[in-house]
Design a protein around this motif. Structure first.
Motif, PDB file in Angstrom:
ATOM      1  N   SER A  86       0.859  -1.191   0.000  1.00 41.17           N
ATOM      2  CA  SER A  86       0.000   0.000   0.000  1.00 41.17           C
ATOM      3  C   SER A  86       0.889   1.233   0.000  1.00 41.17           C
ATOM      4  O   SER A  86       1.811   1.333   0.803  1.00 41.17           O
ATOM      5  CB  SER A  86      -0.902   0.013   1.238  1.00 41.17           C
ATOM      6  OG  SER A  86      -1.753  -1.108   1.255  1.00 41.17           O
ATOM      7  N   GLY A  87       0.610   2.136  -0.882  1.00 45.32           N
ATOM      8  CA  GLY A  87       1.403   3.346  -1.006  1.00 45.32           C
ATOM      9  C   GLY A  87       2.267   3.267  -2.239  1.00 45.32           C
ATOM     10  O   GLY A  87       3.259   2.543  -2.260  1.00 45.32           O
ATOM     11  N   PRO A 100       1.715  -8.922  -6.437  1.00 41.43           N
ATOM     12  CA  PRO A 100       0.395  -9.125  -7.041  1.00 41.43           C
ATOM     13  C   PRO A 100      -0.623  -8.034  -6.731  1.00 41.43           C
ATOM     14  O   PRO A 100      -1.470  -7.731  -7.570  1.00 41.43           O
ATOM     15  CB  PRO A 100      -0.064 -10.467  -6.460  1.00 41.43           C
ATOM     16  CG  PRO A 100       1.167 -11.136  -5.970  1.00 41.43           C
ATOM     17  CD  PRO A 100       2.117 -10.052  -5.591  1.00 41.43           C
ATOM     18  N   TYR A 101      -0.532  -7.463  -5.533  1.00 38.76           N
ATOM     19  CA  TYR A 101      -1.504  -6.440  -5.146  1.00 38.76           C
ATOM     20  C   TYR A 101      -0.784  -5.153  -4.764  1.00 38.76           C
ATOM     21  O   TYR A 101       0.007  -5.129  -3.817  1.00 38.76           O
ATOM     22  CB  TYR A 101      -2.365  -6.919  -3.982  1.00 38.76           C
ATOM     23  CG  TYR A 101      -3.371  -7.977  -4.392  1.00 38.76           C
ATOM     24  CD1 TYR A 101      -4.551  -7.625  -5.047  1.00 38.76           C
ATOM     25  CD2 TYR A 101      -3.122  -9.325  -4.142  1.00 38.76           C
ATOM     26  CE1 TYR A 101      -5.466  -8.592  -5.442  1.00 38.76           C
ATOM     27  CE2 TYR A 101      -4.041 -10.298  -4.533  1.00 38.76           C
ATOM     28  CZ  TYR A 101      -5.203  -9.919  -5.183  1.00 38.76           C
ATOM     29  OH  TYR A 101      -6.105 -10.875  -5.571  1.00 38.76           O
ATOM     30  N   LEU A 102      -1.065  -4.100  -5.513  1.00 35.76           N
ATOM     31  CA  LEU A 102      -0.476  -2.791  -5.258  1.00 35.76           C
ATOM     32  C   LEU A 102      -1.596  -1.761  -5.206  1.00 35.76           C
ATOM     33  O   LEU A 102      -2.418  -1.675  -6.121  1.00 35.76           O
ATOM     34  CB  LEU A 102       0.513  -2.432  -6.379  1.00 35.76           C
ATOM     35  CG  LEU A 102       1.138  -1.035  -6.326  1.00 35.76           C
ATOM     36  CD1 LEU A 102       1.914  -0.835  -5.022  1.00 35.76           C
ATOM     37  CD2 LEU A 102       2.060  -0.820  -7.524  1.00 35.76           C
ATOM     38  N   PHE A 103      -1.620  -1.011  -4.114  1.00 36.32           N
ATOM     39  CA  PHE A 103      -2.644   0.012  -3.921  1.00 36.32           C
ATOM     40  C   PHE A 103      -1.979   1.372  -3.786  1.00 36.32           C
ATOM     41  O   PHE A 103      -0.917   1.500  -3.179  1.00 36.32           O
ATOM     42  CB  PHE A 103      -3.481  -0.309  -2.683  1.00 36.32           C
ATOM     43  CG  PHE A 103      -4.126  -1.666  -2.743  1.00 36.32           C
ATOM     44  CD1 PHE A 103      -5.229  -1.887  -3.563  1.00 36.32           C
ATOM     45  CD2 PHE A 103      -3.624  -2.722  -1.994  1.00 36.32           C
ATOM     46  CE1 PHE A 103      -5.813  -3.142  -3.637  1.00 36.32           C
ATOM     47  CE2 PHE A 103      -4.203  -3.973  -2.052  1.00 36.32           C
ATOM     48  CZ  PHE A 103      -5.303  -4.193  -2.883  1.00 36.32           C
ATOM     49  N   LEU A 158      -2.493   3.053   3.036  1.00 38.37           N
ATOM     50  CA  LEU A 158      -3.467   2.686   4.057  1.00 38.37           C
ATOM     51  C   LEU A 158      -3.326   1.216   4.405  1.00 38.37           C
ATOM     52  O   LEU A 158      -2.620   0.467   3.727  1.00 38.37           O
ATOM     53  CB  LEU A 158      -4.889   2.939   3.536  1.00 38.37           C
ATOM     54  CG  LEU A 158      -5.239   4.377   3.149  1.00 38.37           C
ATOM     55  CD1 LEU A 158      -6.571   4.406   2.399  1.00 38.37           C
ATOM     56  CD2 LEU A 158      -5.295   5.268   4.378  1.00 38.37           C
ATOM     57  N   ALA A 159      -3.992   0.788   5.466  1.00 37.10           N
ATOM     58  CA  ALA A 159      -4.066  -0.633   5.769  1.00 37.10           C
ATOM     59  C   ALA A 159      -4.582  -1.354   4.521  1.00 37.10           C
ATOM     60  O   ALA A 159      -5.458  -0.843   3.825  1.00 37.10           O
ATOM     61  CB  ALA A 159      -5.000  -0.872   6.949  1.00 37.10           C
ATOM     62  N   GLN A 207     -10.611  -1.741  -0.367  1.00 37.82           N
ATOM     63  CA  GLN A 207     -12.003  -1.283  -0.390  1.00 37.82           C
ATOM     64  C   GLN A 207     -12.115   0.051  -1.121  1.00 37.82           C
ATOM     65  O   GLN A 207     -13.052   0.281  -1.885  1.00 37.82           O
ATOM     66  CB  GLN A 207     -12.533  -1.153   1.036  1.00 37.82           C
ATOM     67  CG  GLN A 207     -12.753  -2.478   1.749  1.00 37.82           C
ATOM     68  CD  GLN A 207     -13.081  -2.305   3.221  1.00 37.82           C
ATOM     69  OE1 GLN A 207     -13.093  -1.183   3.741  1.00 37.82           O
ATOM     70  NE2 GLN A 207     -13.325  -3.407   3.909  1.00 37.82           N
ATOM     71  N   ARG A 208     -11.161   0.911  -0.886  1.00 38.55           N
ATOM     72  CA  ARG A 208     -11.182   2.241  -1.500  1.00 38.55           C
ATOM     73  C   ARG A 208     -11.120   2.145  -3.023  1.00 38.55           C
ATOM     74  O   ARG A 208     -11.698   2.982  -3.723  1.00 38.55           O
ATOM     75  CB  ARG A 208      -9.995   3.042  -0.960  1.00 38.55           C
ATOM     76  CG  ARG A 208      -9.887   4.460  -1.469  1.00 38.55           C
ATOM     77  CD  ARG A 208      -8.850   5.213  -0.688  1.00 38.55           C
ATOM     78  NE  ARG A 208      -8.612   6.539  -1.200  1.00 38.55           N
ATOM     79  CZ  ARG A 208      -8.045   7.508  -0.530  1.00 38.55           C
ATOM     80  NH1 ARG A 208      -7.648   7.297   0.713  1.00 38.55           N
ATOM     81  NH2 ARG A 208      -7.844   8.685  -1.065  1.00 38.55           N
ATOM     82  N   GLU A 209     -10.423   1.118  -3.530  1.00 40.58           N
ATOM     83  CA  GLU A 209     -10.290   0.936  -4.976  1.00 40.58           C
ATOM     84  C   GLU A 209     -11.310  -0.062  -5.542  1.00 40.58           C
ATOM     85  O   GLU A 209     -11.252  -0.413  -6.722  1.00 40.58           O
ATOM     86  CB  GLU A 209      -8.865   0.483  -5.314  1.00 40.58           C
ATOM     87  CG  GLU A 209      -7.816   1.519  -4.983  1.00 40.58           C
ATOM     88  CD  GLU A 209      -6.417   1.135  -5.450  1.00 40.58           C
ATOM     89  OE1 GLU A 209      -6.300   0.202  -6.282  1.00 40.58           O
ATOM     90  OE2 GLU A 209      -5.447   1.773  -5.005  1.00 40.58           O
TER      91      GLU A 209
END
Length: 224
Positions: free
Chosen positions: A36-37, A69-72, A76-77, A83-85
């Motif tokens: 995240s970030g 695999p997962y980049l936001f 945030l947590a 959820q935000r995305e």
């Protein structure tokens, strides 16, 4: 690779561990399942600093869909960022990526996010992911006030899930603390796992310097 909290040096130690293994002729690749970030780089690609550092340390070229695999974008947590995305973090996606990476190297160093029990969704956490992976864990302890409690609780949570704590690393934090040696002694007497190294306060988080301070022998298979 797990930590007592966020910002305790998991990425630095993960990169150093990869470099130390490679120095022994053992291939190793870093993986950051969830980050995240992120910021857009010069090409417009969204990139996370920690995931990029792991990729550089590995010295191999893998697609980001495997190593991260997962980049936001928002710092945030993970479950909140997802959820935000309007997205969800799927266990199968992470495990499939890990399986593919394991075919390319002797070791995959998987760096967690935050502390040991961080929500990844409504019904699972980073601790659940560690159980699904089943690999031995290395704990990074950021040496600051309160770290003994955090480290011992983390070790207890690890073992309660049937996982192995194979070693720990003391990372001296920028703000420093009184009686660092006494704190390290107390942790070493209580964690029930070998200390793999003590990383002093570094003006720059340099994995090349840190790797020379680590003893990776407890992580390697024994003779025969």
């Amino acid at each position: 690779m797990i930590g007592t909290d966020t910002g305790v040096g998991k990425t630095l130690v993960s990169c150093a561990l990869i470099l130390a293994l490679r120095a022994r002729g053992v291939s190793a690749v870093g993986m950051k399942p969830v980050a995240s970030g992120a910021l857009h780089d010069a090409s417009g690609r969204l990139a996370n600093e920690d995931a990029e550092a792991l990729a550089r340390a590995s010295g191999m070229s893998h697609p980001t869909r495997l190593t991260n695999p997962y980049l936001f974008e928002a710092p945030l947590a993970p479950h909140v960022a997802a959820q935000r995305e309007g997205r969800s973090i799927e266990r199968s996606v992470v495990l499939d990526a890990l399986s593919a990476l394991r075919d390319t190297a002797d070791h995959v160093i998987v760096e967690g996010v935050g502390g040991f029990v961080v929500p990844l969704g409504d019904e699972w956490t980073t601790a659940d992911l560690a159980v699904a992976i089943g690999a031995p864990l290395v704990l990074v302890v950021g040496l600051r006030l309160g770290c003994i409690n955090h480290a011992l609780l983390t070790a207890e949570a690890v073992r309660a899930r049937g996982l192995e704590l194979t070693g720990w690393v003391a990372n001296c934090q920028p703000e420093g603390m009184l009686e660092q040696e006494a704190t390290i002694f107390a942790l070493n007497a209580r964690l029930g796992a070998p200390i793999l190294g003590i990383i002093p306060r570094l003006s720059v988080a340099d994995a090349e310097t840190a790797c020379r301070l680590l003893d990776v022998r407890p992580l390697l298979p024994g003779p025969g």
